[in-house]
Design a protein around this motif. Structure first.
Motif, PDB file in Angstrom:
ATOM      1  N   ALA A   8       0.727  -1.015  -0.074  1.00  0.00           N
ATOM      2  CA  ALA A   8       0.012   0.055  -0.114  1.00  0.00           C
ATOM      3  C   ALA A   8       0.808   1.377  -0.262  1.00  0.00           C
ATOM      4  CB  ALA A   8      -1.029   0.089   1.102  1.00  0.00           C
ATOM      5  N   LYS A  11       2.607   1.682  -3.538  1.00  0.00           N
ATOM      6  CA  LYS A  11       1.451   1.970  -4.493  1.00  0.00           C
ATOM      7  C   LYS A  11       1.336   3.637  -4.397  1.00  0.00           C
ATOM      8  CE  LYS A  11      -2.671   2.019  -3.423  1.00  0.00           C
ATOM      9  NZ  LYS A  11      -3.390   3.344  -3.178  1.00  0.00           N
ATOM     10  N   ASP A  12       1.089   4.189  -2.948  1.00  0.00           N
ATOM     11  CA  ASP A  12       0.857   5.540  -2.878  1.00  0.00           C
ATOM     12  C   ASP A  12       2.300   6.358  -3.336  1.00  0.00           C
ATOM     13  OD1 ASP A  12      -1.346   5.336  -1.964  1.00  0.00           O
ATOM     14  OD2 ASP A  12      -0.779   5.239   0.388  1.00  0.00           O
ATOM     15  N   LEU A  15       2.237   6.638  -6.905  1.00  0.00           N
ATOM     16  CA  LEU A  15       1.133   7.492  -7.683  1.00  0.00           C
ATOM     17  C   LEU A  15       1.621   8.945  -7.240  1.00  0.00           C
ATOM     18  CD1 LEU A  15      -2.204   5.918  -6.194  1.00  0.00           C
ATOM     19  CD2 LEU A  15      -1.404   6.232  -8.539  1.00  0.00           C
ATOM     20  N   LEU A  16       2.335   9.092  -6.124  1.00  0.00           N
ATOM     21  CA  LEU A  16       2.681  10.391  -5.930  1.00  0.00           C
ATOM     22  C   LEU A  16       3.781  10.911  -6.895  1.00  0.00           C
ATOM     23  CD1 LEU A  16       2.425  12.951  -3.782  1.00  0.00           C
ATOM     24  CD2 LEU A  16       3.778  11.790  -2.473  1.00  0.00           C
TER      25      LEU A  16
END
Length: 146
Positions: A8, A11-12, A15-16
């Motif tokens: 998790a 993934k963040d 994306l950032l």
């Protein structure tokens, strides 16, 4: 469990990394907010934006004797306060009431005589409760001198 948390977080971050505007605002926005809040709160507590402003301390010497002179002389040596002599308790209270000062010192009538007779002398601090930091600093100075 730890593997799911790591996935998790990974993934963040991916994306950032794709959102350059998000990275810029995530970095700059907190700095701007903290700076503006710091400048605003510094003036609320009686200091200048750079923190170099001395507190204004009105002194009403209703005694006119040695005690008042000693307090004025000792406080004038401190760079944390700017001593302002006022005529009466009402003038001192007015300066605190209209927020020109956070604290005012009142030397009561008969203070020098009481001290000469060996009796305790109570001085009075008129305070603005909103300027807690200024009140605490000036109270400490007055107690040190006392």
């Amino acid at each position: 469990m730890m593997r799911a948390l790591a996935a998790a977080i990974g993934k963040d971050f991916r994306l950032l990394a794709r959102d350059r505007a998000g990275v810029v605002f995530l970095t700059i926005a907190p700095i701007v907010v903290i700076t503006v809040a710091g400048f605003s709160l510094a003036t609320l507590y009686g200091a200048g934006p750079r923190g170099d402003t001395a507190y204004v301390l009105p002194i009403a010497d209703e005694d006119g004797g040695r005690v008042g002179r000693a307090f004025r002389h000792a406080l004038a040596r401190h760079e944390a306060v700017t001593v302002e002599t006022v005529a009466t308790r009402a003038d001192a209270a007015a300066r605190v009431g209209d927020q020109r000062a956070g604290v005012a010192l009142v030397i009561p009538p008969g203070a020098s005589r009481a001290l000469a007779d060996g009796e305790p002398v109570d001085v009075e601090l008129l305070t603005d409760p909103v300027k807690y930091l200024e009140v605490a600093n000036v109270r400490a100075l007055v107690q040190e001198i006392r």
